[in-house]
Design an enzyme around this catalytic site. Sequence first.
Site, PDB file in Angstrom:
ATOM      1  N   SER A  41       0.828  -1.212   0.000  1.00 15.46           N
ATOM      2  CA  SER A  41       0.000   0.000   0.000  1.00 15.46           C
ATOM      3  C   SER A  41       0.858   1.256   0.000  1.00 15.46           C
ATOM      4  O   SER A  41       1.769   1.386   0.807  1.00 15.46           O
ATOM      5  CB  SER A  41      -0.870   0.050   1.258  1.00 15.46           C
ATOM      6  N   HIS A  83      -4.514  -1.421  -5.205  1.00 16.47           N
ATOM      7  CA  HIS A  83      -3.589  -2.544  -5.405  1.00 16.47           C
ATOM      8  C   HIS A  83      -3.589  -2.981  -6.871  1.00 16.47           C
ATOM      9  O   HIS A  83      -3.897  -4.132  -7.179  1.00 16.47           O
ATOM     10  CB  HIS A  83      -3.982  -3.748  -4.547  1.00 16.47           C
ATOM     11  N   HIS A 142      -4.050 -11.067  -1.464  1.00 16.82           N
ATOM     12  CA  HIS A 142      -4.002 -11.549  -0.082  1.00 16.82           C
ATOM     13  C   HIS A 142      -4.890 -12.777   0.050  1.00 16.82           C
ATOM     14  O   HIS A 142      -5.836 -12.963  -0.708  1.00 16.82           O
ATOM     15  CB  HIS A 142      -4.533 -10.463   0.868  1.00 16.82           C
ATOM     16  N   TYR A 188      -7.060 -13.174   2.280  1.00 17.78           N
ATOM     17  CA  TYR A 188      -8.418 -12.776   2.682  1.00 17.78           C
ATOM     18  C   TYR A 188      -9.309 -12.463   1.494  1.00 17.78           C
ATOM     19  O   TYR A 188     -10.524 -12.369   1.629  1.00 17.78           O
ATOM     20  CB  TYR A 188      -8.397 -11.600   3.680  1.00 17.78           C
ATOM     21  N   GLU A 189      -8.703 -12.289   0.316  1.00 10.19           N
ATOM     22  CA  GLU A 189      -9.517 -12.071  -0.885  1.00 10.19           C
ATOM     23  C   GLU A 189     -10.116 -13.381  -1.381  1.00 10.19           C
ATOM     24  O   GLU A 189     -10.895 -13.377  -2.339  1.00 10.19           O
ATOM     25  CB  GLU A 189      -8.668 -11.420  -1.978  1.00 10.19           C
ATOM     26  N   ALA A 238       2.102  -2.310   4.448  1.00  9.84           N
ATOM     27  CA  ALA A 238       1.600  -1.387   5.462  1.00  9.84           C
ATOM     28  C   ALA A 238       1.229  -2.227   6.678  1.00  9.84           C
ATOM     29  O   ALA A 238       0.695  -3.325   6.526  1.00  9.84           O
ATOM     30  CB  ALA A 238       0.371  -0.651   4.939  1.00  9.84           C
ATOM     31  N   MET A 292      -1.496  -8.082   7.066  1.00 12.26           N
ATOM     32  CA  MET A 292      -2.251  -9.200   6.484  1.00 12.26           C
ATOM     33  C   MET A 292      -1.562  -9.799   5.264  1.00 12.26           C
ATOM     34  O   MET A 292      -2.211 -10.465   4.445  1.00 12.26           O
ATOM     35  CB  MET A 292      -3.652  -8.719   6.098  1.00 12.26           C
ATOM     36  N   SER A 293      -0.257  -9.583   5.148  1.00 16.40           N
ATOM     37  CA  SER A 293       0.425 -10.054   3.928  1.00 16.40           C
ATOM     38  C   SER A 293       1.824 -10.552   4.261  1.00 16.40           C
ATOM     39  O   SER A 293       2.123 -10.921   5.390  1.00 16.40           O
ATOM     40  CB  SER A 293       0.509  -8.916   2.909  1.00 16.40           C
ATOM     41  N   ASN A 353      -0.592   2.961  11.431  1.00 16.74           N
ATOM     42  CA  ASN A 353      -1.512   3.212  12.558  1.00 16.74           C
ATOM     43  C   ASN A 353      -1.035   2.433  13.773  1.00 16.74           C
ATOM     44  O   ASN A 353      -0.248   1.487  13.638  1.00 16.74           O
ATOM     45  CB  ASN A 353      -2.932   2.744  12.177  1.00 16.74           C
ATOM     46  N   HIS A 397      -9.386   1.917   6.775  1.00 15.03           N
ATOM     47  CA  HIS A 397      -8.464   1.670   5.666  1.00 15.03           C
ATOM     48  C   HIS A 397      -8.035   2.983   5.003  1.00 15.03           C
ATOM     49  O   HIS A 397      -6.896   3.124   4.552  1.00 15.03           O
ATOM     50  CB  HIS A 397      -9.104   0.719   4.642  1.00 15.03           C
TER      51      HIS A 397
HETATM   52  N1  HPA Z   1      -3.756  -4.511  11.336  1.00 13.86           N
HETATM   53  C1  HPA Z   1      -3.627  -5.352  10.290  1.00 13.86           C
HETATM   54  N2  HPA Z   1      -3.209  -4.971   9.106  1.00 13.86           N
HETATM   55  C2  HPA Z   1      -2.887  -3.671   8.933  1.00 13.86           C
HETATM   56  C3  HPA Z   1      -2.989  -2.741   9.976  1.00 13.86           C
HETATM   57  C4  HPA Z   1      -3.458  -3.189  11.248  1.00 13.86           C
HETATM   58  O1  HPA Z   1      -3.578  -2.419  12.215  1.00 13.86           O
HETATM   59  N3  HPA Z   1      -2.601  -1.544   9.468  1.00 13.86           N
HETATM   60  C5  HPA Z   1      -2.256  -1.748   8.183  1.00 13.86           C
HETATM   61  N4  HPA Z   1      -2.424  -3.044   7.850  1.00 13.86           N
END
Ligand code: HPA
Length: 294
Positions: free
Chosen positions: A33, A64, A86, A88-89, A116, A214-215, A238, A250
């Site tokens: 990202s 993406h 990913h 999750y997709e 990210a 998540m990757s 974050n 997001h």
């Molecule tokens: N959690 C999971 N995946 C993420 C986060 C998070 O806080 N921030 C960016 N990708």
Amino acid sequence: MGISSVAAIREAIEVIESHLGDVRAPIGMVLGSGLGGLADQIESARSLSYSKIPHLPLSSVAGHAGCLVWGKWHGRDVIVLSGRVHRYEGHPLDRVVLPIQLLGGLGVQTLIITNAAGAVNADYRPGQAMVIRDHLNFQGGNPLVGYNDDRLGPRFPDMTVAYDKALRELTLAQAKEQGLTVHEGVYASVLGPSYETPAEIGMLRVCGADAVGMSTVPEVIAARHMGMRVLGLSVLTNMGAGIGANELHHDEVKVVAGQATAGMIELIASVVERLDDAHVRDDFRARFHTRMLL
Ligand code: HPA
């Protein structure tokens, strides 16, 4: 199970070469990202949309775009994967990592992979970055499950030093030089797509995680299976859920990732410029694989 990974890689490479010519590069990059802009800097770029390449899973996440770009960047031959998919997709993990195996088949020896991530370590701050020293796999699966084709790598690949020490040290030294705050820590990869609960962030911290995303981990497992050297970089977008009062969105992740882009690209560029011959040596196994595969 459908077509085997080796057959899928071979077919994908045939199509890539029919469009782009004799694609070869020792350095591969996966852009997470916010870092897609790096692909626009590639000189003499030749690119191909994932949608033209057989067997590659297509991304459904906004921001993406899936595209393979081959060219020169800071004096080096590189292949850039802009956009990723990913688990999750809904894609099976062996398909999620196919782009990485494709890079191995195209001769990539050094893989720079970015993402990210949320900060689990309370001393970290959004906008900072983290060099991945080690990882925790909480994806609930492993991309190497199933038949192992020994042409790709061993049945039981070692993961003791999944993230190359020399690359980590080089990156941290360059970050210091550039005045960037870059930590070194443990990345936990979770399935998503829901963000974590505060209780889960607490659990991850107890487990030793410094950041969560998540990757990356499935891709790194596939890269290490093929013997590539890996540098993993997380942009901290974050604080993890429950650290601070904010809810997670997001959009915020994308904005912070975008703000960190210029610094991250500069950092990766300085690393790529300084990769010594040991990082791009020609006798590397991935090169060997290329000959085995084609
Ligand atoms: N959690 C999971 N995946 C993420 C986060 C998070 O806080 N921030 C960016 N990708």
